[in-house]
Design a protein around this motif. Structure first.
Motif, PDB file in Angstrom:
ATOM      1  N   THR A   3      19.247 -67.293  66.156  1.00 50.59           N
ATOM      2  CA  THR A   3      18.098 -67.287  67.057  1.00 50.59           C
ATOM      3  C   THR A   3      18.580 -66.959  68.455  1.00 50.59           C
ATOM      4  N   GLU A   4      17.965 -65.960  69.066  1.00 49.64           N
ATOM      5  CA  GLU A   4      18.285 -65.575  70.432  1.00 49.64           C
ATOM      6  C   GLU A   4      17.073 -65.858  71.313  1.00 49.64           C
ATOM      7  N   TYR A   5      17.288 -65.816  72.617  1.00 47.69           N
ATOM      8  CA  TYR A   5      16.227 -66.094  73.577  1.00 47.69           C
ATOM      9  C   TYR A   5      16.194 -64.977  74.608  1.00 47.69           C
ATOM     10  N   SER A   6      15.030 -64.378  74.781  1.00 42.03           N
ATOM     11  CA  SER A   6      14.906 -63.356  75.816  1.00 42.03           C
ATOM     12  C   SER A   6      14.862 -64.037  77.187  1.00 42.03           C
ATOM     13  N   GLY A   7      15.185 -63.282  78.225  1.00 43.52           N
ATOM     14  CA  GLY A   7      15.111 -63.810  79.579  1.00 43.52           C
ATOM     15  C   GLY A   7      16.178 -64.807  79.933  1.00 43.52           C
ATOM     16  N   THR A   8      17.293 -64.835  79.187  1.00 39.38           N
ATOM     17  CA  THR A   8      18.345 -65.811  79.487  1.00 39.38           C
ATOM     18  C   THR A   8      19.496 -65.195  80.281  1.00 39.38           C
ATOM     19  N   GLY A   9      19.440 -63.888  80.520  1.00 42.26           N
ATOM     20  CA  GLY A   9      20.469 -63.252  81.323  1.00 42.26           C
ATOM     21  C   GLY A   9      20.166 -63.347  82.800  1.00 42.26           C
ATOM     22  N   ASP A  10      20.947 -62.666  83.597  1.00 40.65           N
ATOM     23  CA  ASP A  10      20.719 -62.622  85.039  1.00 40.65           C
ATOM     24  C   ASP A  10      19.424 -61.854  85.304  1.00 40.65           C
ATOM     25  N   PRO A  11      18.407 -62.472  85.923  1.00 40.93           N
ATOM     26  CA  PRO A  11      17.118 -61.800  86.105  1.00 40.93           C
ATOM     27  C   PRO A  11      17.216 -60.469  86.847  1.00 40.93           C
ATOM     28  N   ARG A  12      18.013 -60.444  87.901  1.00 43.45           N
ATOM     29  CA  ARG A  12      18.117 -59.201  88.670  1.00 43.45           C
ATOM     30  C   ARG A  12      18.752 -58.096  87.843  1.00 43.45           C
ATOM     31  N   ARG A  13      19.843 -58.409  87.169  1.00 41.56           N
ATOM     32  CA  ARG A  13      20.543 -57.388  86.392  1.00 41.56           C
ATOM     33  C   ARG A  13      19.712 -56.945  85.191  1.00 41.56           C
ATOM     34  N   SER A  14      18.978 -57.892  84.621  1.00 36.71           N
ATOM     35  CA  SER A  14      18.124 -57.548  83.490  1.00 36.71           C
ATOM     36  C   SER A  14      17.014 -56.587  83.916  1.00 36.71           C
ATOM     37  N   GLU A  16      17.035 -54.597  86.527  1.00 34.08           N
ATOM     38  CA  GLU A  16      17.642 -53.309  86.855  1.00 34.08           C
ATOM     39  C   GLU A  16      17.863 -52.479  85.592  1.00 34.08           C
ATOM     40  N   LEU A  17      18.294 -53.168  84.535  1.00 33.26           N
ATOM     41  CA  LEU A  17      18.525 -52.480  83.276  1.00 33.26           C
ATOM     42  C   LEU A  17      17.208 -51.976  82.686  1.00 33.26           C
ATOM     43  N   LEU A  18      16.184 -52.831  82.723  1.00 28.77           N
ATOM     44  CA  LEU A  18      14.892 -52.470  82.141  1.00 28.77           C
ATOM     45  C   LEU A  18      14.205 -51.337  82.895  1.00 28.77           C
ATOM     46  N   TRP A  19      14.344 -51.339  84.184  1.00 27.41           N
ATOM     47  CA  TRP A  19      13.632 -50.357  85.005  1.00 27.41           C
ATOM     48  C   TRP A  19      14.506 -49.188  85.453  1.00 27.41           C
ATOM     49  N   GLY A  20      15.708 -49.083  84.891  1.00 26.73           N
ATOM     50  CA  GLY A  20      16.536 -47.912  85.152  1.00 26.73           C
ATOM     51  C   GLY A  20      17.312 -47.944  86.425  1.00 26.73           C
ATOM     52  N   GLY A  21      17.514 -49.132  87.015  1.00 24.44           N
ATOM     53  CA  GLY A  21      18.248 -49.206  88.272  1.00 24.44           C
ATOM     54  C   GLY A  21      19.655 -48.681  88.156  1.00 24.44           C
ATOM     55  N   GLN A  22      20.325 -49.016  87.045  1.00 27.53           N
ATOM     56  CA  GLN A  22      21.691 -48.544  86.862  1.00 27.53           C
ATOM     57  C   GLN A  22      21.716 -47.051  86.569  1.00 27.53           C
ATOM     58  N   GLU A  23      20.705 -46.551  85.881  1.00 22.33           N
ATOM     59  CA  GLU A  23      20.682 -45.133  85.554  1.00 22.33           C
ATOM     60  C   GLU A  23      20.506 -44.269  86.797  1.00 22.33           C
ATOM     61  N   ARG A  24      19.838 -44.810  87.804  1.00 20.04           N
ATOM     62  CA  ARG A  24      19.548 -44.015  88.988  1.00 20.04           C
ATOM     63  C   ARG A  24      20.723 -43.939  89.957  1.00 20.04           C
ATOM     64  N   ASP A  83      17.002 -58.078  75.973  1.00 19.14           N
ATOM     65  CA  ASP A  83      15.784 -57.788  76.740  1.00 19.14           C
ATOM     66  C   ASP A  83      15.449 -56.307  76.667  1.00 19.14           C
ATOM     67  N   ALA A  84      16.470 -55.461  76.825  1.00 18.51           N
ATOM     68  CA  ALA A  84      16.247 -54.009  76.784  1.00 18.51           C
ATOM     69  C   ALA A  84      15.811 -53.557  75.397  1.00 18.51           C
ATOM     70  N   MET A  85      16.370 -54.163  74.360  1.00 21.57           N
ATOM     71  CA  MET A  85      15.974 -53.828  72.989  1.00 21.57           C
ATOM     72  C   MET A  85      14.515 -54.175  72.739  1.00 21.57           C
ATOM     73  N   LEU A  86      14.116 -55.364  73.190  1.00 25.11           N
ATOM     74  CA  LEU A  86      12.722 -55.774  73.011  1.00 25.11           C
ATOM     75  C   LEU A  86      11.771 -54.845  73.748  1.00 25.11           C
ATOM     76  N   ASP A  87      12.128 -54.516  74.979  1.00 24.75           N
ATOM     77  CA  ASP A  87      11.254 -53.627  75.733  1.00 24.75           C
ATOM     78  C   ASP A  87      11.175 -52.262  75.069  1.00 24.75           C
ATOM     79  N   GLY A 130       9.709 -66.823  75.043  1.00 21.30           N
ATOM     80  CA  GLY A 130       8.999 -67.638  76.026  1.00 21.30           C
ATOM     81  C   GLY A 130       9.139 -67.083  77.431  1.00 21.30           C
ATOM     82  N   ARG A 131      10.275 -66.408  77.674  1.00 19.86           N
ATOM     83  CA  ARG A 131      10.477 -65.673  78.927  1.00 19.86           C
ATOM     84  C   ARG A 131      10.549 -64.195  78.562  1.00 19.86           C
ATOM     85  N   PRO A 132       9.412 -63.512  78.562  1.00 22.58           N
ATOM     86  CA  PRO A 132       9.384 -62.139  78.058  1.00 22.58           C
ATOM     87  C   PRO A 132      10.164 -61.175  78.944  1.00 22.58           C
ATOM     88  N   PRO A 133      10.720 -60.131  78.342  1.00 20.05           N
ATOM     89  CA  PRO A 133      11.408 -59.103  79.128  1.00 20.05           C
ATOM     90  C   PRO A 133      10.380 -58.241  79.846  1.00 20.05           C
TER      91      PRO A 133
END
Length: 257
Positions: A3-14, A16-24, A83-87, A130-133
């Protein structure tokens, strides 16, 4: 089962990953061999085929033919990756916009899309959200879902609750279906075969007179389902009842107008 939990990583880094911050971020030199897109695609493929328990940065690196440390150049850690996989997979359900038949047909479409999504990606059922990506695909999906019940006279909270009810029901029904299929694969025995082997032995120990309703109704259900449970029937029956209940609410709001 992991069992894993979404939203348990660093919020800022997560985010950035979801919205392409690192890609840019600008990069010099040759085009990179890896991208977040490739890493997430590989991770989803591994989880689809082998489950979350098989997912690791090393396993992804092997799949992509790179070093494990190179994965961390693009993805901070497993928590942010999930989080990125779920999104990513949240972008798959077809929107209900344009589905004919009004709000009820739109919500039915929504439920069926989620039922199918969990069957394509069973590992989603191993992630507590419970903490959605809060990535672009999830927010696009939520916006589309809310449009299915917009203009019905429901309050904002009621609109959110209706969507949560329908998607939560689809998730619960899909879990039973997925777990049944997993049990068949692990045991090599279908539900029908299991029931045929179990019923005669059970009959030696259980007095039907002690459980008159359970014996009669359980036997009828087992004949109908070909086993102890019938996930497809439960989904169809339950979805109709959920929509009936929502219709009562919608009509009451129309009467208040």
């Amino acid at each position: 089962m992991t069992t894993e939990y979404s939203g348990t990583g660093d919020p800022r880094r997560s985010l950035e990953l979801l919205w392409g911050g690192q890609e840019r971020r600008p990069r010099r030199g040759p085009r990179p061999r890896l991208t977040v897109e490739r890493i997430v695609t590989a991770a989803v493929g591994i989880a689809d085929a082998e489950g979350l328990e098989a997912l690791s940065m090393r396993r992804i690196a092997e799949e992509l033919g790179v070093s494990t440390m190179s994965i961390y150049t693009y993805v901070p850690g497993k928590a942010e990756l999930i989080d990125a996989m779920l999104d990513r997979v949240c972008g798959e359900p077809a929107p209900s916009d344009g589905v004919p038949g009004g709000w009820r047909a739109r919500l039915e479409h929504l439920a069926r899309e989620h039922w199918a999504l969990y069957h394509r990606h069973p590992w989603m059922l191993q992630v507590s959200t419970g903490r959605p990506p809060l990535g672009p695909n999830l927010l696009d999906k939520y916006e589309s879902e809310l449009r299915a019940v917009a203009g019905l006279g429901l309050t904002d909270v009621e609109m959110d609750s209706v969507i949560a009810l329908v998607t939560g029901f689809a998730q619960s029904a899909a879990r039973t279906s997925v777990e049944r299929a997993q049990a068949e694969r692990r045991t090599g025995m279908s539900d029908g075969e299991w029931w045929e082997a179990t019923a005669p032995v059970l009959g030696k120990y259980v007095d039907a007179g002690r459980y008159p309703l359970g014996s009669r109704i359980g036997s009828a259900a087992a004949r109908e389902y070909g086993g102890a449970v019938g996930p497809e029937h439960a989904f169809e029956f339950g979805l109709a009842r959920v929509l009936d209940g929502i219709e009562v609410l919608v009509r009451s709001r129309a009467g208040d107008a």
